[in-house]
Every structure is written in structure tokens, then in C-alpha cells.
Design an enzyme around this catalytic site. Structure first.
Site, PDB file in Angstrom:
ATOM      1  N   LYS A   1      81.406  14.518  31.059  1.00  0.00           N
ATOM      2  CA  LYS A   1      82.755  14.995  31.013  1.00  0.00           C
ATOM      3  C   LYS A   1      83.162  15.187  29.535  1.00  0.00           C
ATOM      4  CE  LYS A   1      84.229  12.460  35.246  1.00  0.00           C
ATOM      5  NZ  LYS A   1      84.851  11.316  35.715  1.00  0.00           N
TER       6      LYS A   1
ATOM      7  N   GLN B   1      88.266   6.241  34.007  1.00  0.00           N
ATOM      8  CA  GLN B   1      87.128   6.350  34.841  1.00  0.00           C
ATOM      9  C   GLN B   1      87.120   5.164  35.962  1.00  0.00           C
ATOM     10  OE1 GLN B   1      84.684   8.655  35.007  1.00  0.00           O
ATOM     11  NE2 GLN B   1      83.599   7.815  36.634  1.00  0.00           N
TER      12      GLN B   1
ATOM     13  N   ASP C   1      93.283  13.675  37.388  1.00  0.00           N
ATOM     14  CA  ASP C   1      92.481  13.286  38.404  1.00  0.00           C
ATOM     15  C   ASP C   1      93.274  13.548  39.724  1.00  0.00           C
ATOM     16  OD1 ASP C   1      89.997  12.246  38.274  1.00  0.00           O
ATOM     17  OD2 ASP C   1      90.538  10.238  37.302  1.00  0.00           O
TER      18      ASP C   1
HETATM   19  N1  GUN Z   1      84.755   7.801  39.398  1.00  0.00           N
HETATM   20  C1  GUN Z   1      84.028   8.382  40.379  1.00  0.00           C
HETATM   21  N2  GUN Z   1      84.480   9.633  40.538  1.00  0.00           N
HETATM   22  C2  GUN Z   1      85.572   9.548  39.877  1.00  0.00           C
HETATM   23  C3  GUN Z   1      86.652  10.653  39.641  1.00  0.00           C
HETATM   24  O1  GUN Z   1      86.771  11.690  39.940  1.00  0.00           O
HETATM   25  N3  GUN Z   1      87.812  10.186  38.691  1.00  0.00           N
HETATM   26  C4  GUN Z   1      87.724   9.082  38.081  1.00  0.00           C
HETATM   27  N4  GUN Z   1      88.813   8.789  37.174  1.00  0.00           N
HETATM   28  N5  GUN Z   1      86.647   7.935  38.366  1.00  0.00           N
HETATM   29  C5  GUN Z   1      85.523   8.447  39.061  1.00  0.00           C
END
Ligand code: GUN
Length: 299
Positions: free
Chosen positions: A56, A100, A123
Site C-alpha cells: 500500500k 490495518q 476503507d
Molecule cells: N486487512 C485485510 N484487508 C483489509 C482492508 O481492506 N483494510 C484494512 N484496514 N485492513 C485489512
């Protein structure tokens, strides 16, 4: 080079196109004095989360955005994490905040997510954004279902009137996916572990989105001829055929069984996965535009 079957949806190539569009938007915003910024926060040393976060952060910088990354040890207190989120909420150089998940057990995930300013919640997990999605408002849409919708629209065009089944009812994928398909005028069924006749529900569907997290649970002969199949699952299974101790990634759909029936199908890996980060970048541009009173569709 092997030829790509015409029904295969190449998520990697599609994500690259989305990223190119994001990079072009970032260039336009920069010419107006705005550099979109994304902050990614990770707590603990979960190896899978570390890989996701690294990707990311790297891709954010690659499209020309301001990218910051905060790492906290696993024993960080909820108070300290919430204080960091508040600091990022108040930071004008940051348009998007991603914490995350999963977080360590002693931290209340919901409390942390609800601390993120809804307009910076790239998100789309904040209850304000889930509420806006459910009521047709303009919020932030979760990245994975958004990526699935973009791929479906790219392949099928107008989705109006199509029968869609979403297998799985998570807050992150299943529920928002169903909402997006409903907004696109599909007739939507949400199936789950208690559904009585899952094969029958899948057989009736023009669009199947599988997000249950069970390896190859959706069988090939459940797929209606010509249906579009989007596989969100990423499951690591033992693969003794590749050698002792080897593993491989499979989706929630039996790909080899389903591909001969499907009109369009995403592979695992290389399908939905790459689209999730591309949509995170897209959401960050959307957030930056809205925070500067710019219509993201009119850049
Ligand atoms: N952990 C696994 N997928 C995601 C996601 O799309 N966003 C976040 N914040 N954590 C994750």
C-alpha cells in the site's frame, strides 16, 4: 507465451489501468496545489499485514501521492493508537487514513475505526460510511467490493436486472458488495453458512461473488452457463503435488471446474487482490477532492 482465455478477468492489468487513472488525477490535483496524502497505520508484526502495508505504502508513492506509514509495537495501548488517529484527523496533509486490520486482541477495532474522521476513512468501514452506502448517500466505499463492482461493470456494462448472489456476509466485503449490486439495480441474494440450498442459489445467478474464506467451496457445476464469477477468497492450501511441504493459493471457487461454464471469471491470485489497493488509491483521490470541494468525476 500462454494465451489468456477470453473469459478470464485479468485483475492485475485492470488494476494497472485504475492506477494510471489515479496517477493522472494526482497530477491534475498537484497542478492545483493539492497533493493527496494517505497515512497507513499498522500495529504488531503479523507477516501478512506487513506485506499488505508495504504494498500500500509503495503504490501510494508510485502514483505521486504523499505517503506516510506509522508502525506501532503489538503491545501499544488503545489510547496511544486513538491519539495517533486523532493527530492524523487534524493533519491537513493527510486526506486518507487506513488502520490495518486485524488489530491485537486488547484493542477494540470498532472504537479505533469510529475515531477516524469519516471523510478520511478510505476503507469505508466507519459506521457513517456504511450508513451512507446503505441509504444511497455519498460516502467512502470499501475497497474490495468497489474493485469487484468496477470489474463487473467493465465486463458486463449495465448490471440492471441481473440476478446476483453474494456468498458471505462480512462487514468488509459481503454486506457492502450486496449494497453496491443493489444500487446497480441487480436482484441480490446474500448467501451464507446457514443458507439451505447454496448450489441452487448459485445456479440461479448471473453474477456470483464469492467471499466466504473457504478454499474452493463453490463448485464448477454450480455455475450457470455464461455467469460472471468474482472470487474474493485467498486461501493457502497444502500442495503436495508441488513437492513436500509446498503450498499454493486458491480462491473460494473451484476455478478449473468453474472456468468452462463462466462467461467471465477472476483467477486467484491475480484477480480481485490487485484491485483492492488500486481502489484504496482511488478512494484517497476521491477523499482529497471532496475535502477541497472538487468533484472527483470532473477532474
Ligand atoms: N486487512 C485485510 N484487508 C483489509 C482492508 O481492506 N483494510 C484494512 N484496514 N485492513 C485489512
Amino acid at each position: 507465451m500462454a494465451t489468456t482465455p477470453s473469459n478470464l478477468i485479468d485483475g492485475k492489468a485492470f488494476a494497472a489501468r485504475v492506477r494510471d487513472g489515479v496517477a493522472a488525477d494526482v497530477t491534475k490535483l498537484k497542478s492545483r496545489g493539492i497533493t493527496p496524502g494517505l497515512a497507513v497505520v499498522i500495529v504488531g508484526e503479523d507477516p501478512a499485514s506487513q506485506v499488505y502495508v508495504r504494498n500500500k505504502v509503495r503504490q501510494t508513492a508510485e502514483v505521486g501521492m504523499h505517503s506516510v506509514h506509522h508502525e506501532f509495537p503489538a503491545n501499544t495501548s488503545q489510547e496511544d493508537l486513538v491519539a495517533k488517529v486523532r493527530e492524523l484527523n487534524a493533519d491537513n496533509n493527510i486526506n486518507g487514513i487506513l488502520v490495518q486490520l486485524p488489530l491485537p486482541k486488547h484493542i477494540d477495532e470498532v472504537a479505533v475505526i469510529e475515531t477516524i474522521a469519516p471523510e478520511k476513512d478510505v476503507d469505508g468501514f466507519h459506521v457513517i460510511n456504511t450508513g451512507l452506502l446503505a441509504t444511497g448517500g455519498e460516502g467512502m466505499v470499501p475497497c474490495t467490493p468497489l474493485g469487484c463492482l468496477l470489474m463487473l461493470k467493465d465486463r458486463l456494462g449495465d448490471l440492471s436486472g441481473k440476478k446476483a448472489v453474494v456468498v458471505g456476509r462480512s462487514n468488509i466485503v459481503g454486506k457492502p458488495m450486496a449494497q453496491l449490486l443493489l444500487d446497480a439495480n441487480c436482484t441480490v441474494t446474500i448467501a451464507h453458512s446457514r443458507t439451505r440450498d447454496l448450489p441452487g442459489e448459485v445456479r440461479a445467478a448471473d453474477i456470483v461473488v464469492a467471499a466466504v474464506g473457504r478454499p474452493e467451496m463453490i463448485k464448477g457445476d454450480w455455475i450457470k452457463e455464461g455467469a460472471a464469477v468474482i472470487d474474493v477468497g485467498i486461501n493457502r492450501i497444502d500442495a503436495p503435488e508441488l513437492g513436500e511441504g509446498k503450498t499454493r493459493l486458491v480462491g473460494d471457487v473451484d476455478f478449473n471446474g468453474a472456468a468452462p461454464h463462466a462467461g467471465a471469471i477472476t483467477p486467484v491470485p491475480g484477480g480481485v487482490g490487485p484491485m483492492t489497493i488500486a481502489c484504496l488509491l482511488k478512494n484517497t483521490v476521491t477523499a482529497a477532492c471532496r475535502q477541497n470541494n472538487i468533484d472527483p468525476n470532473a477532474l
